[in-house]
Design an enzyme around this catalytic site. Structure first.
Site, PDB file in Angstrom:
ATOM      1  N   ARG A 104      25.300  45.658  47.871  1.00  0.00           N
ATOM      2  CA  ARG A 104      24.715  46.559  47.456  1.00  0.00           C
ATOM      3  C   ARG A 104      23.189  46.475  46.948  1.00  0.00           C
ATOM      4  O   ARG A 104      23.226  45.689  45.721  1.00  0.00           O
ATOM      5  CB  ARG A 104      25.328  47.737  46.205  1.00  0.00           C
ATOM      6  CG  ARG A 104      26.140  48.375  47.480  1.00  0.00           C
ATOM      7  CD  ARG A 104      26.512  49.805  46.873  1.00  0.00           C
ATOM      8  NE  ARG A 104      26.768  49.782  45.515  1.00  0.00           N
ATOM      9  CZ  ARG A 104      26.826  50.783  44.605  1.00  0.00           C
ATOM     10  NH1 ARG A 104      26.751  51.794  45.130  1.00  0.00           N
ATOM     11  NH2 ARG A 104      26.874  50.448  43.036  1.00  0.00           N
ATOM     12  N   THR A 108      18.804  51.179  45.936  1.00  0.00           N
ATOM     13  CA  THR A 108      17.864  51.858  47.356  1.00  0.00           C
ATOM     14  C   THR A 108      20.419  52.294  47.016  1.00  0.00           C
ATOM     15  O   THR A 108      20.435  53.255  48.258  1.00  0.00           O
ATOM     16  CB  THR A 108      18.185  51.428  48.731  1.00  0.00           C
ATOM     17  OG1 THR A 108      18.378  50.485  48.648  1.00  0.00           O
ATOM     18  CG2 THR A 108      16.736  51.197  47.990  1.00  0.00           C
ATOM     19  N   ASP A 200      32.705  47.631  37.752  1.00  0.00           N
ATOM     20  CA  ASP A 200      31.314  47.123  38.554  1.00  0.00           C
ATOM     21  C   ASP A 200      33.168  45.620  39.216  1.00  0.00           C
ATOM     22  O   ASP A 200      33.759  45.084  38.531  1.00  0.00           O
ATOM     23  CB  ASP A 200      30.782  45.623  38.507  1.00  0.00           C
ATOM     24  CG  ASP A 200      30.111  44.953  39.382  1.00  0.00           C
ATOM     25  OD1 ASP A 200      31.047  43.858  40.330  1.00  0.00           O
ATOM     26  OD2 ASP A 200      29.421  45.569  39.535  1.00  0.00           O
ATOM     27  N   ASP A 203      31.760  41.949  39.444  1.00  0.00           N
ATOM     28  CA  ASP A 203      32.595  41.117  38.025  1.00  0.00           C
ATOM     29  C   ASP A 203      33.687  41.092  37.192  1.00  0.00           C
ATOM     30  O   ASP A 203      34.007  40.123  36.723  1.00  0.00           O
ATOM     31  CB  ASP A 203      31.187  42.196  37.193  1.00  0.00           C
ATOM     32  CG  ASP A 203      29.643  42.144  37.360  1.00  0.00           C
ATOM     33  OD1 ASP A 203      29.763  40.930  38.702  1.00  0.00           O
ATOM     34  OD2 ASP A 203      29.252  42.352  37.328  1.00  0.00           O
TER      35      ASP A 203
HETATM   36  C1  PRP Z   1      30.963  46.510  45.682  1.00  0.00           C
HETATM   37  C2  PRP Z   1      32.414  46.920  46.046  1.00  0.00           C
HETATM   38  C3  PRP Z   1      31.931  47.391  47.013  1.00  0.00           C
HETATM   39  C4  PRP Z   1      30.559  48.395  47.432  1.00  0.00           C
HETATM   40  C5  PRP Z   1      31.195  49.965  47.226  1.00  0.00           C
HETATM   41  O1  PRP Z   1      30.608  45.666  45.895  1.00  0.00           O
HETATM   42  O2  PRP Z   1      32.844  45.727  45.975  1.00  0.00           O
HETATM   43  O3  PRP Z   1      32.096  46.715  48.433  1.00  0.00           O
HETATM   44  O4  PRP Z   1      30.479  48.016  46.097  1.00  0.00           O
HETATM   45  O5  PRP Z   1      29.567  50.481  47.379  1.00  0.00           O
HETATM   46  P1  PRP Z   1      29.151  51.252  48.447  1.00  0.00           P
HETATM   47  O6  PRP Z   1      30.830  52.099  48.841  1.00  0.00           O
HETATM   48  O7  PRP Z   1      28.184  51.916  47.914  1.00  0.00           O
HETATM   49  O8  PRP Z   1      28.796  50.370  49.019  1.00  0.00           O
HETATM   50  P2  PRP Z   1      28.753  45.089  45.649  1.00  0.00           P
HETATM   51  O9  PRP Z   1      28.030  45.293  46.601  1.00  0.00           O
HETATM   52  O10 PRP Z   1      28.646  45.300  44.223  1.00  0.00           O
HETATM   53  O11 PRP Z   1      29.250  43.038  45.819  1.00  0.00           O
HETATM   54  P3  PRP Z   1      30.128  42.281  44.876  1.00  0.00           P
HETATM   55  O12 PRP Z   1      31.504  43.208  45.377  1.00  0.00           O
HETATM   56  O13 PRP Z   1      29.482  41.225  45.935  1.00  0.00           O
HETATM   57  O14 PRP Z   1      29.797  42.354  43.747  1.00  0.00           O
HETATM   58  N1  URA Z   2      31.027  49.141  43.417  1.00  0.00           N
HETATM   59  C1  URA Z   2      32.056  48.632  42.241  1.00  0.00           C
HETATM   60  O1  URA Z   2      32.099  47.925  41.505  1.00  0.00           O
HETATM   61  N2  URA Z   2      31.842  49.496  41.638  1.00  0.00           N
HETATM   62  C2  URA Z   2      31.671  51.410  41.658  1.00  0.00           C
HETATM   63  O2  URA Z   2      31.668  52.059  40.223  1.00  0.00           O
HETATM   64  C3  URA Z   2      30.624  51.217  42.505  1.00  0.00           C
HETATM   65  C4  URA Z   2      30.457  50.763  42.768  1.00  0.00           C
END
Ligand code: PRP
Ligand code: URA
Length: 209
Positions: A104, A108, A200, A203
């Site tokens: 993400r 945005t 997160d 993380d």
């Molecule tokens: C997080 C989560 C989803 C996404 C959800 O991933 O694991 O994939 O955000 O958000 P959305 O519904 O608004 O699209 P992130 O993009 O933070 O990546 P990561 O898993 O690599 O930390």
């Molecule tokens: N991605 C995450 O990991 N946590 C949230 O709350 C939203 C998006």
């Protein structure tokens, strides 16, 4: 009939509460995410086809059900979805595994694709797509778009926590898929994080930040 299934099992509820707790460290967080993956896979695979085979017990012969050999795939959304994969595979060890990489944009909140590697014959597979968090829904909608472009017909999205906004967006964009949700939370905050959520997920699973 709705294609969304909200988990009501007390084991799932209990484990999600432990996940939310900021004191839960990486090792326990990872274990819990895997366990919830197993419990949700049990639900998501409830309608797998079976066929009857002849089996001889020490007492008698009879016709009994075994899995009919449906092809399965598990395709996590990177990174956080990976945390659920081993738990899901514990329920269906022969499933093939693909990966979809999306992150993400911090400003945005729109998803960006950076990786896609899928098993063969996706058009024949029941495909589970795990990602612990369904926030705005952008990542899930894009992942399902990518799978449909590869011919997938039976797609089952699985998340541990959903925001109402993201769930609605996914249901409207893809009314034909099944959606399995551990818990629907209150809302998104100004940074598109789920409230109360768990922070997160990536993380916390991988110990980064
Ligand atoms: C997080 C989560 C989803 C996404 C959800 O991933 O694991 O994939 O955000 O958000 P959305 O519904 O608004 O699209 P992130 O993009 O933070 O990546 P990561 O898993 O690599 O930390
Ligand atoms: N991605 C995450 O990991 N946590 C949230 O709350 C939203 C998006």
């Amino acid at each position: 009939m709705s294609n969304t299934f909200i988990m009501d099992h007390p084991l799932v509820k209990h484990k999600i509460t432990l996940l939310r707790d900021e004191r839960t460290g990486t090792k326990d967080f990872r274990t819990l995410v895997g366990e919830i993956g197993s419990l949700m896979a049990y639900e998501a695979l409830r309608d797998l086809p079976t066929e009857l085979v002849l089996v001889k017990s020490p007492v008698a012969q009879s016709m009994q059900p075994v899995l009919a050999g449906k092809k399965l795939a598990v395709v996590p959304i990177l990174r956080a979805g990976v945390g659920m994969v081993d738990g899901i595979l514990a329920m269906c060890p022969s499933a093939k595994v693909g990966h979809i990489g999306l992150y993400r944009d911090e400003v945005t909140h729109e998803p960006h694709e950076y990786y896609c590697k899928l098993p063969e014959h996706m058009d024949e597979r029941l495909t589970i797509v795990p990602d612990p968090m369904l926030a705005t829904g952008g990542s899930a909608v894009d992942a399902v778009n990518m799978l449909k472009e590869k011919g997938c017909k039976d797609i089952r999205f699985m998340c541990i926590i959903a925001a109402p906004e993201g769930l609605k967006r996914l249901e409207e964009a893809h009314p034909d898929i099944k959606i399995y949700v551990g818990c629907v939370d209150e809302k998104l905050n100004e940074n598109a994080y789920i409230v109360p959520g768990l922070g997160d997920a990536g993380d916390r699973i991988f110990g980064t930040k």
